[in-house]
Each structure stands twice: as C-alpha cells, then as structure tokens.
Design an enzyme around this catalytic site. Sequence first.
Site, PDB file in Angstrom:
ATOM      1  N   THR A 210       1.076  -1.187   0.106  1.00  0.00           N
ATOM      2  CA  THR A 210      -0.007  -0.247   0.352  1.00  0.00           C
ATOM      3  C   THR A 210       1.306   0.852  -0.195  1.00  0.00           C
ATOM      4  O   THR A 210       0.304   2.354   0.223  1.00  0.00           O
ATOM      5  CB  THR A 210      -1.216  -0.091   1.202  1.00  0.00           C
ATOM      6  OG1 THR A 210      -0.199  -0.275   2.424  1.00  0.00           O
ATOM      7  CG2 THR A 210      -2.005  -1.282   1.449  1.00  0.00           C
ATOM      8  N   GLU A 430     -19.737 -20.270 -15.627  1.00  0.00           N
ATOM      9  CA  GLU A 430     -20.096 -19.411 -14.802  1.00  0.00           C
ATOM     10  C   GLU A 430     -20.981 -18.320 -15.240  1.00  0.00           C
ATOM     11  O   GLU A 430     -21.700 -17.077 -14.719  1.00  0.00           O
ATOM     12  CB  GLU A 430     -18.806 -19.127 -16.361  1.00  0.00           C
ATOM     13  CG  GLU A 430     -17.285 -19.317 -15.464  1.00  0.00           C
ATOM     14  CD  GLU A 430     -16.498 -19.206 -14.564  1.00  0.00           C
ATOM     15  OE1 GLU A 430     -17.639 -18.146 -13.792  1.00  0.00           O
ATOM     16  OE2 GLU A 430     -16.190 -20.200 -13.611  1.00  0.00           O
ATOM     17  N   HIS A 433     -23.074 -17.857 -11.847  1.00  0.00           N
ATOM     18  CA  HIS A 433     -22.780 -16.792 -11.003  1.00  0.00           C
ATOM     19  C   HIS A 433     -23.155 -15.877 -11.543  1.00  0.00           C
ATOM     20  O   HIS A 433     -23.702 -14.961 -10.624  1.00  0.00           O
ATOM     21  CB  HIS A 433     -21.142 -16.892 -11.331  1.00  0.00           C
ATOM     22  CG  HIS A 433     -20.915 -18.229 -10.787  1.00  0.00           C
ATOM     23  ND1 HIS A 433     -20.687 -18.712  -9.389  1.00  0.00           N
ATOM     24  CD2 HIS A 433     -18.771 -18.530 -11.180  1.00  0.00           C
ATOM     25  CE1 HIS A 433     -20.169 -18.815  -8.839  1.00  0.00           C
ATOM     26  NE2 HIS A 433     -18.829 -19.366  -9.662  1.00  0.00           N
TER      27      HIS A 433
HETATM   28  P1  ADP Z   1       4.619  -1.464   1.235  1.00  0.00           P
HETATM   29  O1  ADP Z   1       3.710  -1.134   2.011  1.00  0.00           O
HETATM   30  O2  ADP Z   1       4.151  -2.535   0.866  1.00  0.00           O
HETATM   31  O3  ADP Z   1       5.814  -1.107   1.716  1.00  0.00           O
HETATM   32  P2  ADP Z   1       5.456  -0.252  -1.048  1.00  0.00           P
HETATM   33  O4  ADP Z   1       5.874   1.426  -0.560  1.00  0.00           O
HETATM   34  O5  ADP Z   1       6.748  -1.104  -1.233  1.00  0.00           O
HETATM   35  O6  ADP Z   1       4.615  -1.214  -0.115  1.00  0.00           O
HETATM   36  O7  ADP Z   1       4.804  -0.053  -2.187  1.00  0.00           O
HETATM   37  C1  ADP Z   1       4.976  -1.008  -3.993  1.00  0.00           C
HETATM   38  C2  ADP Z   1       4.733  -0.618  -4.756  1.00  0.00           C
HETATM   39  O8  ADP Z   1       4.021   0.316  -4.956  1.00  0.00           O
HETATM   40  C3  ADP Z   1       6.144   1.105  -4.704  1.00  0.00           C
HETATM   41  O9  ADP Z   1       7.171   1.546  -5.173  1.00  0.00           O
HETATM   42  C4  ADP Z   1       4.724   1.519  -5.793  1.00  0.00           C
HETATM   43  O10 ADP Z   1       5.286   1.834  -7.340  1.00  0.00           O
HETATM   44  C5  ADP Z   1       3.510   1.303  -5.788  1.00  0.00           C
HETATM   45  N1  ADP Z   1       2.522   2.093  -4.836  1.00  0.00           N
HETATM   46  C6  ADP Z   1       2.057   1.699  -3.695  1.00  0.00           C
HETATM   47  N2  ADP Z   1       1.204   2.761  -3.385  1.00  0.00           N
HETATM   48  C7  ADP Z   1       1.490   3.856  -4.027  1.00  0.00           C
HETATM   49  C8  ADP Z   1       0.750   5.094  -4.006  1.00  0.00           C
HETATM   50  N3  ADP Z   1      -0.078   5.375  -2.684  1.00  0.00           N
HETATM   51  N4  ADP Z   1       0.841   5.354  -5.168  1.00  0.00           N
HETATM   52  C9  ADP Z   1       2.010   5.401  -5.422  1.00  0.00           C
HETATM   53  N5  ADP Z   1       2.127   3.973  -5.835  1.00  0.00           N
HETATM   54  C10 ADP Z   1       2.161   3.253  -5.103  1.00  0.00           C
HETATM   55 ZN    ZN Z   2     -17.486 -20.855  -9.605  1.00  0.00          ZN
END
Ligand code: ADP
Ligand code: ZN
Length: 616
Positions: A210, A430, A433
């Site tokens: 995230t 499918e 569903h």
């Molecule tokens: P974690 O929460 O597991 O530490 P990361 O920060 O490593 O997640 O996120 C992995 C990748 O996902 C980032 O390098 C980015 O490219 C993408 N990402 C995740 N959240 C965002 C966000 N809010 N905005 C832009 N990119 C994001």
């Molecule tokens: Zn199914």
Amino acid sequence: MEEQKKPRKPVISYWIIALCIFLLLQAFVFPNLFNGRVKEVGYDTFISMTENKEIGSVQIESSQITFTDKDEKQVYRTGVLNDPDLISRLYDSGAKFEAEIDNGTSPLVYILISYILPIALMVLVFYFFNKKMAQRMGGDGGSMMFGMGKSNAKVYVKSTTGIKFQDVAGEEEAKELLAEIVDYLHKPERYKEIGASMPKGALLVGPPGTGKTLLAKAVAGEANVPFFSISGSEFVEMFVGMGAAKVRDLFKQANEKAPCIVFIDEIDAIGKKRDGGQFGGGNDEREQTLNQLLTEMDGFDGSKGVVILAATNRPEALDPALLRPGRFDRRIPVELPDLQGRIDILKVHAKKIKLAGNVDFAAIARTAAGASGAELANIINEAALRAVRLGRSCATQEDLMESVEVVIAGYQKKNRVLSNKEKLTVSYHEVGHALVAALQTQSAPVQKITIIPRTSGALGYTMQVEEGEHFLMTKTEMENKIATLTGGRAAEALIFKEITTGASNDIEQATKLAHAMVSRFGMCDEFGMVTMEATQNQYLGGDASLSCSMETQTRIDQKISEIIQEQYNRATALLQANTPKLHEIAKYLYEHETITGEEFMQILNRPQITAQPAAQ
Ligand code: ADP
Ligand code: ZN
Ligand code: MG
C-alpha cells in the site's frame, strides 16, 4: 537514487589483501619456507654425504646446518648434534664451510621481525580500511573492527531519494501526518513556542503493497535532514548481542546527526511480542534487540529532533511495550486505496509509460477493486509489456484491461485445450454465477465473463464490479454474495444433473463469508451479537482464532452449512425460473469465449426466445 551505504562484501576482500601481504612478508622473512630447493634430511645422511665427499658448501648455524651438494644445486638442511668430529670430517671432505657470525641479532629481534611486525602491519591495514569505511558512511571512525555491530543503515542525506509526497497517490491522511513531522524537523521553534512536542515515533500500518515504504522514502525526499533507513530483518544476527549492538550504533549515529529521521521497515522482524519463554527460553537474540530498541527510544530526548518511523503489516503482532505512549504513539494507517485513490495511483504510474489518448482510468480502477498500490503499479507495467509484445507504440485501454486480469487471475493459458464438454460445463457454471448475480437486485452487475483458462488455475471467471464504493455490507448483500458464489455449482447441477470439481474456490469463499456472518458480524439469530473469534492478521488475509467451546464450534459449523444450503437453494430456484436465459447466454459464451457486461445484459433483457439448450 543516490544513497550512501556501507559496503559489506569488500570486508572479505580486505581480508584477502591482508592475507597476501602477510604471505609476502613471510616469504621475505623465511625465504626458505617457500624455497622448494631446501630439503630436510637426517644427520646420518649429512655424515654419509660428508664421507662420500658429496658436499659443496656448509653453513653451520646455532640451531641448524645448511649444506649443498657438489654442484650447489640442491640445498639440504639438518639439525645440530653435539658432534666433536664434525670440523675434522668436514675438512677431510674438502667442503667449504663456515659458521654463522653472531652479529648481535638477539632472538628477541628475530621474533619481532618475523612475528610481531606482520601482525602489526595487518592490524594497521585493517584499521585503515575500517576507518575508510566509516568515513564513507559518514560515521565517526572505526569504533568496532570489521564492521560487526554496525547498523548498516542506509543514510539518505538531503533529499537524495528523489521521491516526493506527490509521487504517493491517495493516502492523504498519512501524508498529512507525515508532513507535520517533516515540518517539525524544519521549524522546531514554532512547536516549542507553544510547548508542543512531536511524537518520538510513528508507526505506518497497513496491508502489503500500500505504499508504506514509499511514504517513508517520500519523507526522506521532503525532509532536509539525514534519513537513516534500515530493515528490521537486518538486526537479526547470528550472534547473540550483535543485533542489540546494531541498534545502539544506529541510535548513536542518529543522535549525532539530529535532527534526523530513523526509519525501520518491517519492524515486526524484531518487534514481535516477547513470549513468556517457557519453550526453551524463547529467542534470546531477538528479545535483546527489542529491549535495546525500547531502551534507546526511552533514552533520547524528544526535543532533540530524532523522529523514528517504522512500518509493519502486522501491528497486532508487535510487543505492546513498543506501542505505548512515548514510543510509537502515533499510528498512521495506510489502507488499501479507494476508487479515487486507485485512479490517482494509476495516473501516477501511467506517467512512466506511453499511453493512448483514450484511456479511461476510472473504468480500470473500478475493475481492479481491492487492488493495492503495488498491484496497480504492476497493472500499468504489464500493460506496457503487452503493448510491446503486440508491436504497438503505446499502451491502450485494451492492454490495461487485459493486464488487470493478468494481475488478478494470471495469464491466459493458450495451450490448455478444454474438451467441448468441459468448455460447455464451464460456460454454464460461469453464466450461473453471473445470472444469479444479475437477478438479485442488490448484486453488482457483471463486467465480464470468460471461459479462457488462466495460469492461476481458473478455467473461467465472472468479473463483478461494484459501481460505487461500499464500506458497509448489509446482511442481504452478504447473503446475495453467497448465493452468487453457489450459482456456478447450482447451474451445473441443474443442467447436467452432475457436479464437478470446478466449484472448489467458490465453496471456499462462500464458507469464509458465512463463517464471518456467524462468528464475527453477529448476523445469525441463534448466537446474536457475540463475537466468537479474534482477528489476528487483519492486513494479511485475516486469520482468525476461534474463542469458543468445542460445542459452540460444532453449532457454528452447522449454522454455516445451513446458511450456504439456503442460498444454494435460492440460487437454484432463480436459475430454474430463468432456464431459457441460462441456455441462451451459456450458448453465446460457449461460442464467443468472452462476453462483456453489456452483451450479457443485452441478452438478459431482450425478449425471451424459445428455450433451447446450447449445442452439445
Ligand atoms: P509496502 O506498503 O508493502 O511497503 P511499498 O511502499 O513497497 O509497499 O509499495 C510498493 C510499490 O507500489 C511502490 O514502489 C509503488 O510503485 C507502488 N505504490 C504503492 N502504493 C502507492 C501509492 N499510494 N502511490 C503510488 N505508488 C504506490
Ligand atoms: Zn465458480
Ligand atoms: Mg514495505
């Protein structure tokens, strides 16, 4: 990204260099040791060679006799014996001989040159390299040899990550809270005037992907202060006490560089709850490291301007001592993005690739409900890859839509050929569903149905898309969802009078939902509002542990199967009432393999034609 990081591997090569120097020294001090010409022989050989006049020259030393053969090609060595006839025998043999002249080299000097000097040199070399490394790290100097017990923290100085808050889409609350911390580090006086003090630590919590790590990097990019970044697992060391030493070193450096930010990623690696230790004393090393962290967090004075950030996706596994006020007392939730958040994240990442003009981000974001930021970033990248594969110069809406499916369900499995009979079964399944979903008013409309097998193992799937965002689910909605899940199996049973293994995933999901209804949401009359389980990993799938008696558990299980059976019957009834439509749509799907939501609704809403089973 420019970062200053202490190299770890070169330590080994420094060892090798030092070893070489040592060996070279040895070679000069004891040339004979490396001289293959010297041959150790017994004293008897020496005597017999003397008598046979086979000796060229002899050197008599206090502890050994070195001699050569006639042509001086081979050097021999032997020990010294108390041999009064030695001189006369040598004289008779005609060999050149001499004794070592003792010019005052005491054994002490000898030891000094051959042992102490090389060692001293070695120490010097290490000290030199250690100091060099420490300098590169921006540290004070080689406080500890060979880099053990050093924190290894990456140090970002003066916004070198290049990532700013604007690169993180959505997560407005988290950004606001973090911006406040950055602001405090830049203008502490303003806060001091009022008497406000910053929290010492802030904990970023949320599901994987995230953007927690990304947010921390953005903080590094925004703050004009040093930023130490280290992962919790880097504290875990082979030797007991090493992890604690690393924590100490990290905080020592941080204190020197204040104001600064220390970021500990995946803190659960060291911050896990300490158990009573009844099983063999628990994990001593980890506990020591955690204790050291707690001590350090208490030890420094908050007004100095060291802020500790940490990230985890298992906040409930953390030791309560870490979370108490004065330590990580600010909790910053980093949740899965909502619809607008997903659109924004897609847009941020779309800047990195070439896109066709007509891309509708909202449609993609709606399809990718529940996707994390990392998955959305992946969707964009997959779309670009697909565009290249198909020889396009930019990614289109179609590429993006396909890559959503790739990320959600895996790649299309072109070489898996289903028999016609199987294909027909999957079609009915499918459509079952989809039809049940569409016939229940509150159920989300269908976006797409496909019977092209995927690498994830799915033989086909129905993609449902919620129009808006839901934060609450009513009991009816949950029941409808279960009915939809059972719709596949219901259609199979209804049409073929036979069931298949294709419903295993549906069964699993339906059971999960029904289980949650009973034990978590209090949605069944028999138990009422009693929670019977505690969620453990809310961000990692949400394992739950039951907290009730075996008897209650049996009743829960019974209730679950009742709920599912009830919905299964409802789904069967719905399908039975609409069998002609089921045949019609299944036939269409069988022929086209993929149909869109619009096509589906069109067939569903057009006037009934005569019921006719799909081609067998
Ligand atoms: P974690 O929460 O597991 O530490 P990361 O920060 O490593 O997640 O996120 C992995 C990748 O996902 C980032 O390098 C980015 O490219 C993408 N990402 C995740 N959240 C965002 C966000 N809010 N905005 C832009 N990119 C994001
Ligand atoms: Zn199914
Ligand atoms: Mg992370």
